[in-house]
Design a protein around this motif. Sequence first.
Motif, short mmCIF file in Angstrom:
data_model
loop_
_atom_site.label_atom_id
_atom_site.label_comp_id
_atom_site.label_asym_id
_atom_site.label_seq_id
_atom_site.Cartn_x
_atom_site.Cartn_y
_atom_site.Cartn_z
N UNK A 258 16.95 92.54 3.34
CA UNK A 258 17.25 93.82 2.72
C UNK A 258 16.44 94.88 3.46
N UNK A 259 17.02 96.08 3.50
CA UNK A 259 16.43 97.21 4.21
C UNK A 259 16.29 96.88 5.71
N UNK A 260 15.58 97.72 6.44
CA UNK A 260 15.40 97.48 7.86
C UNK A 260 16.04 98.48 8.79
N UNK A 261 16.75 99.50 8.24
CA UNK A 261 17.38 100.53 9.08
C UNK A 261 16.56 101.82 9.06
N UNK A 262 16.69 102.60 10.13
CA UNK A 262 16.11 103.94 10.17
C UNK A 262 17.17 104.95 10.56
N UNK A 263 16.98 106.17 10.08
CA UNK A 263 17.70 107.31 10.63
C UNK A 263 16.75 108.00 11.59
N UNK A 264 17.18 108.14 12.83
CA UNK A 264 16.36 108.77 13.86
C UNK A 264 17.06 110.03 14.35
N UNK B 67 18.16 92.62 17.12
CA UNK B 67 17.56 93.50 16.12
C UNK B 67 16.41 92.75 15.47
N UNK B 68 15.47 93.47 14.90
CA UNK B 68 14.34 92.81 14.24
C UNK B 68 14.82 91.88 13.15
N UNK B 69 15.88 92.26 12.44
CA UNK B 69 16.31 91.42 11.33
C UNK B 69 17.22 90.26 11.72
N UNK C 274 19.28 97.52 -1.02
CA UNK C 274 20.65 97.21 -0.60
C UNK C 274 20.66 96.02 0.36
N UNK C 275 21.51 95.01 0.13
CA UNK C 275 21.63 93.92 1.11
C UNK C 275 21.95 94.49 2.49
N UNK C 276 21.25 94.01 3.49
CA UNK C 276 21.44 94.55 4.84
C UNK C 276 22.18 93.54 5.71
N UNK C 277 21.51 92.50 6.18
CA UNK C 277 22.18 91.49 6.98
C UNK C 277 22.43 90.25 6.12
N UNK C 278 23.57 89.63 6.37
CA UNK C 278 23.93 88.39 5.67
C UNK C 278 24.26 87.34 6.71
N UNK D 1 16.04 98.54 12.96
CA UNK D 1 14.89 98.51 13.86
C UNK D 1 15.04 97.37 14.86
N UNK D 2 14.48 97.52 16.08
CA UNK D 2 13.45 98.50 16.46
C UNK D 2 13.97 99.73 17.18
N UNK D 3 15.24 100.09 17.01
CA UNK D 3 15.79 101.13 17.88
C UNK D 3 15.26 102.52 17.54
N UNK D 4 14.95 102.79 16.27
CA UNK D 4 14.28 104.05 15.96
C UNK D 4 12.90 104.12 16.59
N UNK D 5 12.17 103.00 16.53
CA UNK D 5 10.85 102.95 17.16
C UNK D 5 10.94 103.04 18.68
N UNK D 6 11.99 102.49 19.26
CA UNK D 6 12.17 102.58 20.71
C UNK D 6 12.46 104.02 21.13
N UNK D 7 13.22 104.76 20.31
CA UNK D 7 13.44 106.18 20.61
C UNK D 7 12.11 106.93 20.63
N UNK D 8 11.23 106.59 19.67
CA UNK D 8 9.91 107.25 19.63
C UNK D 8 9.07 106.86 20.84
N UNK D 9 9.10 105.57 21.20
CA UNK D 9 8.32 105.12 22.35
C UNK D 9 8.80 105.77 23.64
N UNK D 10 10.08 106.06 23.72
CA UNK D 10 10.63 106.71 24.91
C UNK D 10 10.42 108.22 24.89
N UNK D 11 9.96 108.74 23.76
CA UNK D 11 9.72 110.17 23.65
C UNK D 11 10.97 111.00 23.47
#
Length: 354
Positions: free
Chosen positions: A102-108, A28-30, A228-232, A203-213
């Motif tokens: 902190x942050x770094x997630x998307x809803x796709x 994951x990006x983070x 909100x704390x995301x990864x620890x 991310x980047x899985x929301x962006x990958x869904x977009x790249x795949x169309x």
Amino acid sequence: MPSLADPVSPASAATATRVAVSLGFMPLTDCAPLIVAQQEGYFAAEGLEVSLSREASWANIRDKVLVGALEGAQMIAPMPLAMSLGIATPVTPMATLLTLSVQGNTIALAQSLLDALGPEAAFERPLSAARLKAVLPELTARRGRPLTFAAVFGISTHMVQLRDWLAAGGIDPDADLRVIVVPPAQTVAQIEAGNLDGFCAGEPWGSWAAARGVGQPVALSSDITPGMPEKVFAVRADFAARAPETVSALIRALVKAGAWCDAPANRAELARRLAAPELLDLPEAVIAASLTAEPPFTPRFHQFSGPWQRPDLGAGQALLTSLKRWRLVPPETDSAAVARCLRADLFDLAFSAA
């Protein structure tokens, strides 16, 4: 640039003996602070010989830390608490040493679902789930089954954010549709296969869904649960007690790496590094989208460095409230359980001893 297999830096060249440590991460990006700490020689400069293990799921990371196959790992913020409480595992006291991001997630949403919401939905960001609520009965009846959404782990910020987003639009995530668990790297394939209508993932899985169309990010975690704390980064509590100097060295290296990741001048280079086959194995441009604030992302969507890196009981209690709202942890879980996990004392010791 040092490789993952053989990290070397001038600062560590004179180190006669390094402490071997095995750490887990998810593609994951983070995961960036762990990768940068290795590649920039921050681990080596602290006298550590770190091996990084890419894992296929959050359950893999949890279980390998549980049995001692990994000394520590990137984890979703609620995971150490769940392990300490014995949710789906034996009771295993954990120590959260610092917040990595902190942050770094998307809803796709699947493109087919987004199209069904009407042309206005294509331009509304963040998209309100009220648009989905308006057509949900019709879509459910037409398909003969509930719509299916996924989060990447059962007790996770992703599960909180997905449910919060749905509920804000008037959708009951337990009654109006299905919410299942799918590992991050499988989310886009499941959208393509027609098995998912949407997901919440880092991310980047929301962006990958977009790249795949096949889908589009429609809401950011920074829209839903800002700060909100995301990864620890967490280890077993018995490891922290047994190896305090190693713990301090890990904390210092990861804080330095977080600062490197947050420097705007390094973001494009970070995307290039993370694209490597042994890491995310995705096109550089897809990873760069969220790191360099291409729309719909904002400049502070990914944060890797700040005062919030020190484990904070207030932030932990806020997260606990969200977990309780969705019955992801027992209702009797109290702030004392959170405090036992969030080891600000060890974070402080790392710098008082430096």
